[in-house]
Design a protein around this motif. Structure first.
Motif, PDB file in Angstrom:
ATOM      1  N   LEU A 150      -0.865   3.432  28.844  1.00  0.00           N
ATOM      2  CA  LEU A 150      -1.034   4.708  29.540  1.00  0.00           C
ATOM      3  C   LEU A 150      -0.740   4.617  31.037  1.00  0.00           C
ATOM      4  N   GLN A 151      -0.337   3.443  31.494  1.00  0.00           N
ATOM      5  CA  GLN A 151      -0.126   3.225  32.928  1.00  0.00           C
ATOM      6  C   GLN A 151       1.346   3.393  33.301  1.00  0.00           C
ATOM      7  N   LEU A 152       1.643   4.407  34.073  1.00  0.00           N
ATOM      8  CA  LEU A 152       3.016   4.636  34.535  1.00  0.00           C
ATOM      9  C   LEU A 152       3.398   3.597  35.581  1.00  0.00           C
ATOM     10  N   SER A 153       4.636   3.089  35.501  1.00  0.00           N
ATOM     11  CA  SER A 153       5.122   2.161  36.522  1.00  0.00           C
ATOM     12  C   SER A 153       6.136   2.822  37.446  1.00  0.00           C
ATOM     13  N   SER A 154       6.982   3.702  36.911  1.00  0.00           N
ATOM     14  CA  SER A 154       7.951   4.411  37.753  1.00  0.00           C
ATOM     15  C   SER A 154       8.463   5.635  37.019  1.00  0.00           C
ATOM     16  N   GLY A 155       8.927   6.592  37.796  1.00  0.00           N
ATOM     17  CA  GLY A 155       9.462   7.810  37.194  1.00  0.00           C
ATOM     18  C   GLY A 155      10.483   8.461  38.101  1.00  0.00           C
ATOM     19  N   ILE A 156      11.513   9.032  37.497  1.00  0.00           N
ATOM     20  CA  ILE A 156      12.536   9.733  38.268  1.00  0.00           C
ATOM     21  C   ILE A 156      12.838  11.073  37.605  1.00  0.00           C
ATOM     22  N   SER A 157      13.399  11.974  38.395  1.00  0.00           N
ATOM     23  CA  SER A 157      13.828  13.273  37.904  1.00  0.00           C
ATOM     24  C   SER A 157      15.325  13.418  38.187  1.00  0.00           C
ATOM     25  N   VAL A 158      16.072  13.832  37.177  1.00  0.00           N
ATOM     26  CA  VAL A 158      17.522  13.986  37.306  1.00  0.00           C
ATOM     27  C   VAL A 158      17.863  15.458  37.095  1.00  0.00           C
ATOM     28  N   ASP A 159      18.686  16.009  37.980  1.00  0.00           N
ATOM     29  CA  ASP A 159      19.015  17.432  37.892  1.00  0.00           C
ATOM     30  C   ASP A 159      20.034  17.710  36.794  1.00  0.00           C
ATOM     31  N   MET A 160      19.639  17.417  35.578  1.00  0.00           N
ATOM     32  CA  MET A 160      20.418  17.812  34.401  1.00  0.00           C
ATOM     33  C   MET A 160      19.434  18.302  33.348  1.00  0.00           C
ATOM     34  N   GLY A 161      19.690  19.463  32.795  1.00  0.00           N
ATOM     35  CA  GLY A 161      18.792  20.030  31.802  1.00  0.00           C
ATOM     36  C   GLY A 161      19.568  20.906  30.842  1.00  0.00           C
ATOM     37  N   SER A 162      18.917  21.307  29.766  1.00  0.00           N
ATOM     38  CA  SER A 162      19.618  22.046  28.717  1.00  0.00           C
ATOM     39  C   SER A 162      20.123  23.408  29.201  1.00  0.00           C
ATOM     40  N   VAL A 163      19.318  24.104  29.998  1.00  0.00           N
ATOM     41  CA  VAL A 163      19.750  25.401  30.520  1.00  0.00           C
ATOM     42  C   VAL A 163      20.759  25.209  31.646  1.00  0.00           C
ATOM     43  N   ARG A 164      20.422  24.357  32.603  1.00  0.00           N
ATOM     44  CA  ARG A 164      21.291  24.129  33.758  1.00  0.00           C
ATOM     45  C   ARG A 164      22.702  23.713  33.327  1.00  0.00           C
ATOM     46  N   PHE A 165      22.801  22.716  32.437  1.00  0.00           N
ATOM     47  CA  PHE A 165      24.113  22.186  32.058  1.00  0.00           C
ATOM     48  C   PHE A 165      24.832  23.081  31.057  1.00  0.00           C
ATOM     49  N   SER A 166      24.106  23.800  30.222  1.00  0.00           N
ATOM     50  CA  SER A 166      24.765  24.739  29.308  1.00  0.00           C
ATOM     51  C   SER A 166      25.389  25.885  30.086  1.00  0.00           C
ATOM     52  N   GLU A 167      24.650  26.401  31.072  1.00  0.00           N
ATOM     53  CA  GLU A 167      25.208  27.481  31.905  1.00  0.00           C
ATOM     54  C   GLU A 167      26.384  26.989  32.738  1.00  0.00           C
ATOM     55  N   ARG A 168      26.302  25.749  33.199  1.00  0.00           N
ATOM     56  CA  ARG A 168      27.328  25.216  34.093  1.00  0.00           C
ATOM     57  C   ARG A 168      28.609  24.837  33.358  1.00  0.00           C
TER      58      ARG A 168
END
Length: 306
Positions: free
Chosen positions: A155-173
Motif C-alpha cells: 500500500l506504500q506509494l514510491s513514485s507517481g507521474i501524470s501524462v497528458d494523454m487520455g481517452s477523451v483528450r486523444f480521441s478528440e485530438r
C-alpha cells in the motif's frame, strides 16, 4: 476493532463522475454503495482550454442527484462529502466559476488534485480493494484527460507521474473520423509511444493493475455481466491479447455501433473507448506486460483513507 466511520466521496473526472459510500474501519474500506455517470465534463477542453457551460450543467445535475440520494439514505454524511476533481478542471481557464457553481448548487467544496496527487490517491484506492496487497505494483489509470502511472510496494506509494494523454483528450485530438481511419489510429499510437519513451522510469518485477472505465468496462464485457458488479470485476485478469482484439474490433465500428453492441458498459464511451484501449495496449507493449489485474478502486477510495 475500532468503530466503523461512514464516509462518502465523489470523483469528478474528465469523462465520468463516480460516487462512493463506505465504512472506514482500521484503515480498511467496506464499500456500501457505488454509482457512476458519464456527463463528459472534459468535452472540448483539450482544444478550447475551457469547460463548456453545457458540460458543467450536466455534471452539476449528476451531483444534485447524488446529493438527494445521500440526504435520503445517508443524511449523516450528505453535507460532508469528499469531492475531488482532476484533469479537465485542472486544464480549464474557467475552473473557478465551475467550482463555485458546484458549491452554490450542492454546498460542497471541491478539492482540485494535482497530477501527482491524482496518481498517489489512485494508487492507494486501487490497491486497497485488492485481495492480494503483498506485491510490487504499478497502477495505470487511463482517465479522460490524463493517464496516471503510480509505482509502489504493497500500500506504500514510491513514485507517481501524470501524462497528458487520455481517452477523451486523444480521441478528440486524433480520431476525427467515425469510425477512425487507419492513419488516425497510427498517429495516436505514435504519440502514445513518444510520450512513454519521454518518461525516464523503468518497471521491473511488478504487477500491473488497471483502474477506471476503459479497463473495468472491458472486464465487465468479457465477464458477460448485465450490470456493473464490482465484486466480480475486481481482481479480474485482463489479457493484452484481449485488449488488442477489442482495439481491432472497435476500430472498424462507429461510436453508435459500439454503444449499441455493448450497452450498458460502453454507453457514453463509444467515441473514446478505442482511444483509451490504444493507450492501454501501447503501455502494455512498451513495458512488456502480458496481462493486468483489474481494480475497481480509485481516487474515490484512496481519498477516504487520507
Amino acid at each position: 476493532m475500532s468503530k466503523a466511520e461512514l464516509k462518502a466521496s465523489i470523483d469528478i473526472g474528465t469523462n465520468s463522475v463516480l460516487f462512493l459510500v463506505a465504512n472506514i474501519r482500521d484503515g480498511g474500506i467496506e464499500v456500501l454503495e457505488e454509482k457512476q455517470a458519464v456527463p463528459r465534463l472534459g468535452k472540448g477542453v483539450d482544444a478550447d482550454k475551457n469547460l463548456h457551460p453545457d458540460s458543467c450543467d450536466r455534471v452539476v445535475k449528476v451531483l444534485r442527484k447524488y446529493k438527494a440520494h445521500l440526504v435520503e439514505n445517508y443524511p449523516q454524511v450528505a453535507n460532508d462529502v469528499v469531492v475531488t476533481a482532476t484533469s479537465a478542471v485542472r486544464d480549464s481557464s474557467n475552473r473557478e466559476e465551475f467550482l463555485n457553481q458546484i458549491y452554490q448548487e450542492t454546498g460542497w467544496n471541491v478539492q482540485l488534485l494535482t497530477g501527482v496527487e491524482e496518481a498517489q490517491t489512485t494508487y492507494t484506492g486501487a490497491i486497497s480493494v485488492l485481495k492480494d496487497q503483498s506485491e510490487n505494483f504499478v497502477v495505470l489509470d487511463i482517465g479522460g484527460g490524463s493517464t496516471e502511472i503510480a509505482l509502489g510496494k504493497q500500500l506504500q506509494l514510491s513514485s507517481g507521474i501524470s501524462v497528458d494523454m487520455g481517452s477523451v483528450r486523444f480521441s478528440e485530438r486524433y480520431l476525427k473520423s467515425n469510425p477512425p481511419i487507419k492513419e488516425e489510429l497510427e498517429t495516436l499510437r505514435t504519440e502514445v509511444r513518444s510520450l512513454l519513451r519521454a518518461k525516464s522510469f523503468k518497471l521491473k518485477d511488478c504487477r500491473l493493475v488497471g483502474v477506471a472505465g476503459t479497463v473495468t468496462s472491458i472486464a465487465a464485457i468479457e465477464l458477460g455481466l448485465d450490470y456493473y458488479d464490482a465484486s466480480k470485476i475486481n481482481g479480474y485478469i485482463l489479457k493484452k491479447e484481449s485488449v488488442e482484439n477489442f482495439v481491432e474490433e472497435f476500430s472498424k465500428m462507429s461510436s453508435t455501433e459500439i454503444e449499441n453492441s455493448y450497452s450498458p458498459f460502453l454507453t457514453g464511451r463509444g467515441d473514446v473507448i478505442t482511444g483509451g484501449l490504444i493507450i492501454l495496449h501501447e503501455f502494455m507493449n512498451h513495458f512488456n506486460f502480458d496481462d493486468l489485474v483489474v481494480s475497481t478502486g480509485g481516487i474515490r477510495h484512496g481519498i477516504l483513507k487520507k
